[in-house]
Design a protein around this motif. Structure first.
Motif, short mmCIF file in Angstrom:
data_model
loop_
_atom_site.label_atom_id
_atom_site.label_comp_id
_atom_site.label_asym_id
_atom_site.label_seq_id
_atom_site.Cartn_x
_atom_site.Cartn_y
_atom_site.Cartn_z
N UNK A 1 3.03 -36.67 49.88
CA UNK A 1 2.26 -37.76 49.29
C UNK A 1 1.79 -37.45 47.87
N UNK A 2 1.28 -36.24 47.65
CA UNK A 2 0.80 -35.91 46.30
C UNK A 2 1.93 -35.91 45.30
N UNK A 3 3.10 -35.42 45.69
CA UNK A 3 4.26 -35.43 44.80
C UNK A 3 4.69 -36.84 44.46
N UNK A 4 4.62 -37.75 45.44
CA UNK A 4 4.94 -39.15 45.18
C UNK A 4 3.94 -39.75 44.20
N UNK A 5 2.67 -39.47 44.42
CA UNK A 5 1.63 -39.97 43.50
C UNK A 5 1.86 -39.43 42.09
N UNK A 6 2.17 -38.16 41.98
CA UNK A 6 2.42 -37.56 40.66
C UNK A 6 3.61 -38.22 39.98
N UNK A 7 4.70 -38.43 40.73
CA UNK A 7 5.89 -39.07 40.17
C UNK A 7 5.58 -40.51 39.74
N UNK A 8 4.88 -41.25 40.59
CA UNK A 8 4.54 -42.64 40.23
C UNK A 8 3.64 -42.70 39.00
N UNK A 9 2.77 -41.72 38.84
CA UNK A 9 1.92 -41.68 37.64
C UNK A 9 2.76 -41.53 36.37
#
Length: 155
Positions: free
Chosen positions: A12-20
């Protein structure tokens, strides 16, 4: 905006970082007690289900334990139908199984604008297909038309 994706908590954190990196809208993993607010995106971040509580804060719950999809889109959509005070827009996109179809139907019954991704642009047409079969989607759109539909939504 909230994103509920069948995704193990460790990703989840990696997805959030990528979406940012992809959008100017701030994206973060939802924490218990957060609120849905305009101008930010929250991503379900545990293997439990993200739900909206009656006080309009987010929480995580293991219930329903029998649901194989974690976090469950149905659990989130059902909590929106139960607690969100005004109709909004909900989207069900590509994915395996039927998760989200019944919840989208419950939102449509509450006058929400509901969108399902079309077959041609879905990698897996299980979840949106189930929603279409239930009559849960007001619109069935290709992937490239979903973001403009959200920007132009009346809600």
């Amino acid at each position: 905006m909230a994103i509920v994706q069948h995704l193990d908590a460790q990703f989840a954190k990696g997805l959030a970082d990528w979406l940012n990196q992809q959008t100017d809208i701030p994206v973060k993993v939802a924490r218990a007690g957060d609120r849905l607010e305009g101008g930010k995106i929250l991503i379900a971040g545990t293997n439990d289900h993200l739900v909206l509580q009656s006080n309009l804060t987010l929480a995580y719950t293991p219930e329903p334990r029998t649901c194989p999809y974690r976090p469950s889109v149905d659990a989130f959509f059902d909590s929106l139908a139960a607690h969100w005070p005004d109709p909004g827009t909900a989207v069900l996109m590509t994915g395996m199984g039927r998760d989200g179809a019944e919840g989208l139907s419950h939102l449509r019954a509450k006058s929400w604008h509901t969108i399902a991704q079309d077959k041609a642009t879905s990698v897996v047409y299980g979840m949106p297909k189930a929603a279409v079969e239930l009559g849960a989607a007001v619109e069935i759109l290709p992937l490239e038309a979903i973001a403009p539909a959200l920007v132009n939504a009346k809600y």
